[in-house]
Design an enzyme around this catalytic site. Structure first.
Site, PDB file in Angstrom:
ATOM      1  N   TYR A 153      14.878  -7.653  -2.161  1.00 42.94           N
ATOM      2  CA  TYR A 153      15.665  -8.647  -2.914  1.00 42.94           C
ATOM      3  C   TYR A 153      16.514  -7.960  -4.000  1.00 42.94           C
ATOM      4  O   TYR A 153      17.694  -8.276  -4.183  1.00 42.94           O
ATOM      5  CB  TYR A 153      14.679  -9.640  -3.519  1.00 42.94           C
ATOM      6  CG  TYR A 153      15.269 -10.846  -4.205  1.00 42.94           C
ATOM      7  CD1 TYR A 153      15.758 -11.921  -3.461  1.00 42.94           C
ATOM      8  CD2 TYR A 153      15.290 -10.934  -5.596  1.00 42.94           C
ATOM      9  CE1 TYR A 153      16.259 -13.059  -4.097  1.00 42.94           C
ATOM     10  CE2 TYR A 153      15.780 -12.064  -6.235  1.00 42.94           C
ATOM     11  CZ  TYR A 153      16.266 -13.123  -5.481  1.00 42.94           C
ATOM     12  OH  TYR A 153      16.764 -14.244  -6.117  1.00 42.94           O
ATOM     13  N   LYS A 157      20.494  -8.043  -4.213  1.00 42.60           N
ATOM     14  CA  LYS A 157      21.157  -8.675  -5.359  1.00 42.60           C
ATOM     15  C   LYS A 157      22.045  -7.688  -6.127  1.00 42.60           C
ATOM     16  O   LYS A 157      23.044  -8.095  -6.727  1.00 42.60           O
ATOM     17  CB  LYS A 157      20.119  -9.316  -6.284  1.00 42.60           C
ATOM     18  CG  LYS A 157      19.439 -10.550  -5.673  1.00 42.60           C
ATOM     19  CD  LYS A 157      20.449 -11.575  -5.175  1.00 42.60           C
ATOM     20  CE  LYS A 157      19.864 -12.953  -4.988  1.00 42.60           C
ATOM     21  NZ  LYS A 157      20.841 -13.909  -4.410  1.00 42.60           N
TER      22      LYS A 157
END
Ligand code: NAP
Length: 254
Positions: A153, A157
């Protein structure tokens, strides 16, 4: 008169959470909104709850699938009559420590966040460039700065931040602004699921996050929607390629 009268916005993953908050804000300010989500029924239900006065539509779309994305964008243009604003919000988490993270955990997160933002933006830019006007918002996260259990993640991101910087360079000459919003802790199903994963009641989990935060509260979808509305407004036409942290100051103290 609303800031987005006559504008057509697409928000991915907007059947609930932050996406629904953004869709609601754009509709309240005059936009026609296409709610995209995996389940067309849930997308249609969310679209049906938006401000009356403009036409909205709910469309089933898997943002990680190029055929699904192209079909959805074509439907938006056919049903609503154009496309001016794209919000790449759809997201998933597959948290695990690196040594336990599977290939599937990695690919699922990259597929929705990075490939999804790429496919949606590539399909939308054709319309933006032709009309010399467009706004792109991508959802990054404070986790981009590094977060235990989120190697996939965090990488996705931070990748989003590089993506919007490059969009800023490539699409700026065509009247297109592209920016990222990096939320801190926002009270949604996603953070409720994290509470469940670490074995804490939701209220206790939220309170702990609020206690750590300089402004002593958690965020809500409306906080992110307000930032998205500003960045997509004509007042923000000199801002592109940036990442705005909307986190109550969390990254200042972490
Ligand atoms: P959420 O409540 O889990 O909602 C995410 C939505 O995305 C769901 O409706 C989900 O559909 C949809 N979705 C998942 N995979 C999809 C796909 N392949 N194609 C289309 N839609 C898909 O999440 P949220 O908290 O609102 O988060 C929204 C965005 O903000 C995400 O990008 C997230 O990473 C980012 N963010 C959130 C926080 C936070 O604290 N909540 C903080 C920083 C960044 P289903 O319901 O069918 O799965």
């Amino acid at each position: 008169m609303g800031r987005f009268d006559g504008r057509i916005a697409v928000v991915t993953g907007a059947a609930r959470g932050i996406g629904l908050g953004i869709a609601t804000r754009f509709a309240d300010e005059g936009a026609s909104v296409a709610v995209l989500d995996l389940d067309e029924g849930q997308a249609a239900e969310a679209a049906g709850g938006l401000a009356t006065g403009q036409k909205h539509v709910g469309i089933g779309c898997d943002v990680s699938d190029s055929v699904s994305v192209q079909t959805a964008v074509d439907r938006v243009v056919a049903d609503l009559g154009g496309l001016h604003i794209l919000v790449n919000n759809a997201g998933v988490t597959r948290d695990n420590l690196l040594f336990k993270m599977s290939d599937e955990d990695w690919d699922a997160v990259m597929g929705v966040h990075l490939r999804g933002a790429f496919l949606m933006t590539r399909a939308a830019q054709k319309h933006f460039v032709e009309q010399k006007y467009g706004k792109v918002i991508c959802l990054s996260s404070v986790s981009a700065l590094g977060n235990r259990g989120q190697a996939n993640y965090a990488a996705a991101k931070m990748g989003i931040q590089g993506f919007v910087r490059t969009l800023g360079i490539e699409l700026g000459p065509f009247g297109v602004n592209a920016n990222a919003i990096a939320p801190g802790f926002i009270a949604t199903d996603m953070t409720d699921a994290t509470a469940a994963r670490v074995g804490m009641p939701v209220e206790e989990f939220r309170k702990a996050a609020a206690d750590r935060n300089p402004v002593r509260r958690v965020g809500f979808p409306e906080d992110i929607a307000a930032a998205a509305a500003f960045l997509c407004s004509d007042e923000a036409s000199y801002i592109t390629g940036q990442t705005l942290y909307v986190d109550g100051g969390a990254k200042l103290v972490s």
